[in-house]
Design an enzyme around this catalytic site. Structure first.
Site, short mmCIF file in Angstrom:
data_model
loop_
_atom_site.label_atom_id
_atom_site.label_comp_id
_atom_site.label_asym_id
_atom_site.label_seq_id
_atom_site.Cartn_x
_atom_site.Cartn_y
_atom_site.Cartn_z
N PHE A 135 17.04 -21.77 22.15
CA PHE A 135 16.94 -22.90 23.47
C PHE A 135 15.98 -22.62 23.82
CE2 PHE A 135 21.48 -22.61 21.26
CZ PHE A 135 22.10 -24.35 21.40
N ASP A 175 14.95 -23.69 26.51
CA ASP A 175 15.68 -23.78 27.92
C ASP A 175 15.10 -21.88 28.31
OD1 ASP A 175 17.16 -26.33 28.40
OD2 ASP A 175 17.45 -25.68 26.54
N PHE A 176 15.40 -21.24 27.31
CA PHE A 176 15.20 -19.87 28.00
C PHE A 176 14.25 -19.29 28.06
CE2 PHE A 176 19.38 -20.05 25.49
CZ PHE A 176 19.97 -20.82 26.36
N HIS A 230 20.83 -26.34 28.05
CA HIS A 230 20.33 -26.28 26.09
C HIS A 230 19.53 -27.51 25.70
CE1 HIS A 230 23.16 -23.21 27.08
NE2 HIS A 230 22.84 -22.55 26.06
N GLU A 236 17.43 -13.72 17.97
CA GLU A 236 19.30 -13.28 17.86
C GLU A 236 20.19 -14.18 17.47
OE1 GLU A 236 19.93 -15.30 22.18
OE2 GLU A 236 17.72 -13.59 23.26
#
Length: 325
Positions: A83, A85-86, A129, A29
């Site tokens: 990030f 976290d994803f 995040h 992304e």
């Protein structure tokens, strides 16, 4: 030797590998026109075009799966997870596909791909995040996990990761992108599974990962003012892990602190502490001490967020107490 920021070192490594090997491409992304949210990849699309710097839809599972398939057919994708976290969204592709294809095919298939992800708190990005979740991937056979702490290491390790025949998860601390350090102009790689002694010492060993290496070095300076000599070791790769260097240092100093920004419960610092305690038990003067991120969701409030992360002062106090000073 010239100095680059860690972000510049990552970008230079990618550019050199894109030029060297036409099979290498980057996808994720906002990796093309935006150069990622942290601007680490800025300008690469101008040289390599949108065919090799692919902006994807917001579907981490989808484009990670595409990368696994591309790697199986001979390409060398570098997947950018904005990030860390994803990474939960990519788990099926990474854990059940990329990590197991070589084994399940009897060695006939390979998945030479790199997943780049961020970690680290204190950016005021909130609970979703700011986490350091690298321990998840360390648990899985078939995945290699890399965590650079300097621009030099970031460039050399990323080039090794891209050339590796296995899936590699490459973690960059988002708070370190502006950290400057010497980086050679010539091509170089850093082998996996070789820890780096960032500072030699005799009284206590501090094993630290990623941004915690810089915290450990700062604590070592404070300790030196108290005539305590701290050795600071950066594993650089959590798998493969250079157990020998960690154990040898523990035997030399007899006291060890292990630091990692991830959650302490069932975390990386627990594994490192276990390796050291098993390998150097009879040489230790005290149990291995673990210092990690606080076991809470990362707060958005600046003073609360700062309190969740180890600091030079907290490491200094812990080390001084262990040394009886």
């Amino acid at each position: 030797m010239r100095e680059l920021t860690l972000g510049e070192a990552v970008r230079e490594a990618l550019a050199e590998e894109l030029r060297r090997d036409p099979r290498v491409f980057v996808m994720g992304e906002d990796v093309a026109e935006a150069g990622t949210a942290f601007k680490v990849l800025s300008g690469l699309v101008d040289e390599f075009g949108p065919e090799r710097m692919l902006d994807t839809p917001i579907s981490d599972a989808g484009f990670t799966g595409i990368a696994v398939g591309a790697a199986m057919t001979g390409m060398r994708p570098v997947v950018d997870i904005m990030f860390g976290d994803f990474v939960g969204l990519t788990m099926d592709q990474m854990v059940n596909q990329a990590a197991k294809v070589h084994y399940m095919s009897g060695g006939k298939w390979k998945v030479p791909m790199v997943m780049r992800a961020t970690l680290g708190a204190t950016r005021r990005s909130g609970s979703q995040h700011s986490q350091s979740l690298h321990a998840w991937f360390c648990h899985i056979p078939g995945l290699k996990v890399v965590m650079p702490s300097t621009p030099y290491d970031a460039k050399g390790l990323l080039k090794t990761a891209i050339r590796d025949e296995n899936p590699v998860v490459f973690y960059e601390d988002k708070m370190m992108y502006k950290l400057k350090g010497p980086v050679p102009t010539e091509d170089y790689t850093i082998p996996f599974g070789v820890a780096d002694v960032k500072r030699e010492g005799d009284d206590i060993t501090i094993v630290a990962t990623s941004s915690m290496v810089q915290v450990a070095l700062g604590a070592a300076n404070l300790l030196a003012e108290q005539d305590i000599s701290a050795e600071v070791i950066d594993p650089r790769t959590l798998w493969p892990l250079d157990e020998k260097t960690l154990i040898d240092s523990a035997k030399k100093t007899s006291r060890v602190i292990v630091m990692d920004e991830g959650y302490g419960r069932y975390g990386v610092n627990a594994e490192l502490a276990a390796v050291i305690q098993e390998g150097a038990f009879f040489d230790l003067e005290a149990p291995v001490k673990r210092i990690g991120g606080m076991h809470v969701p990362i707060p958005f409030s600046p003073p609360l967020e700062d309190a969740t992360v180890p600091t030079e002062k907290s490491v200094f106090e812990a080390a001084r107490a262990m040394c009886g000073r």
